[in-house]
Design a protein around this motif. Sequence first.
Motif, PDB file in Angstrom:
ATOM      1  N   PHE A  48     -16.214  -1.822  -1.857  1.00  0.00           N
ATOM      2  CA  PHE A  48     -16.099  -2.208  -3.268  1.00  0.00           C
ATOM      3  C   PHE A  48     -15.372  -1.121  -4.061  1.00  0.00           C
ATOM      4  N   PHE A  49     -15.724   0.139  -3.819  1.00  0.00           N
ATOM      5  CA  PHE A  49     -15.079   1.247  -4.530  1.00  0.00           C
ATOM      6  C   PHE A  49     -13.575   1.271  -4.236  1.00  0.00           C
ATOM      7  N   ILE A  50     -13.241   1.124  -2.959  1.00  0.00           N
ATOM      8  CA  ILE A  50     -11.827   1.141  -2.567  1.00  0.00           C
ATOM      9  C   ILE A  50     -11.063   0.028  -3.280  1.00  0.00           C
ATOM     10  N   ASP A  51     -11.623  -1.177  -3.259  1.00  0.00           N
ATOM     11  CA  ASP A  51     -10.958  -2.315  -3.908  1.00  0.00           C
ATOM     12  C   ASP A  51     -10.786  -2.074  -5.408  1.00  0.00           C
ATOM     13  N   SER A  52     -11.815  -1.521  -6.047  1.00  0.00           N
ATOM     14  CA  SER A  52     -11.782  -1.325  -7.499  1.00  0.00           C
ATOM     15  C   SER A  52     -10.704  -0.328  -7.902  1.00  0.00           C
ATOM     16  N   VAL A  53     -10.594   0.774  -7.151  1.00  0.00           N
ATOM     17  CA  VAL A  53      -9.594   1.790  -7.459  1.00  0.00           C
ATOM     18  C   VAL A  53      -8.194   1.300  -7.095  1.00  0.00           C
ATOM     19  N   ARG A  54      -8.087   0.593  -5.977  1.00  0.00           N
ATOM     20  CA  ARG A  54      -6.775   0.128  -5.508  1.00  0.00           C
ATOM     21  C   ARG A  54      -6.114  -0.814  -6.509  1.00  0.00           C
ATOM     22  N   LYS A  55      -6.910  -1.578  -7.248  1.00  0.00           N
ATOM     23  CA  LYS A  55      -6.349  -2.514  -8.237  1.00  0.00           C
ATOM     24  C   LYS A  55      -5.544  -1.800  -9.317  1.00  0.00           C
ATOM     25  N   TYR A  56      -5.843  -0.526  -9.548  1.00  0.00           N
ATOM     26  CA  TYR A  56      -5.163   0.229 -10.602  1.00  0.00           C
ATOM     27  C   TYR A  56      -4.180   1.244 -10.048  1.00  0.00           C
ATOM     28  N   ARG A  57      -4.000   1.235  -8.752  1.00  0.00           N
ATOM     29  CA  ARG A  57      -3.164   2.261  -8.122  1.00  0.00           C
ATOM     30  C   ARG A  57      -1.744   2.275  -8.677  1.00  0.00           C
TER      31      ARG A  57
END
Length: 280
Positions: A48-57
């Motif tokens: 979940f953390f990875i997905d959340s941060v990746r959306k704003y990469r």
Amino acid sequence: MNVSILPIRRNLKFNLNPAKALTWHKDGLNVSQFLNTMSLFFPVGERFFIDSVRKYRDQITDPDLQKAVTAFIGQEAMHGREHDEYNGFVADAGIPLHAQEAAVGKLLQAVQDYTPDAFQLAATVALEHLTAILGGGLLDLPEIMEGSDEGYKAIWNWHALEETEHKAVAFDVYTTVIGDDSNVGAYALRTSTLVAATGIFFALMIPFYVHNVRIKGGLFDLKGWAAVAKHTWGRKGIFLNITKPWLDWFKPGFHPWDHDNREQLENFEKLLGDILRDAA
């Protein structure tokens, strides 16, 4: 505080003994199960953390923060992989960790399906603060792990060290793309989400934990519960020692490196020497 630490992706493997999965801690079943139950949250949580941060990469323009995000994703992926194996050993020993993990996964999927991306990032930042101060507390209180099985001790120390190393990455993404505390909305979202995330985490974990102790006969083990109390709310208990760092989150202008414990990162070799050498 302007502390610049670039996380390092380490591909480490831990020699966990499946036969000790339920009793690896020196104080026995009840303390072991406390940490085992906490472990079930990590693989699904870190995805979940990875997905959340990746959306704003794509919105990150600072090259150093871009590198830190890449390393953050790599570290979280490794944490998920190693805790998947760990959790499998606990499940094989008769604990319904996979069913509990699935329940957490459904909750996080609902968050992804029904809440804005900004809320998901705020939840990530809040839970990263919680894991960072828990990890920091574990490193500050080495007596909690002294005398326990070396493999399980090592995986917890490694996780604590890397959570410390990357504790500001998601936060810095949040302040870059959502706003810092001069933005009242960004501050309100950041602070309220920690309250919600902490409450939901413990509302799930405590019933899971009590069930996992009960089905292995530890419910009336007074000595075991006394050990849990000592390691959580005792004078050198982890929850007592992270209360102030938890509350510091609500200070306007807070940054994770206001808790400057980077000296703990110098202990990688001391705490994980054999494992680091095996991976070299």
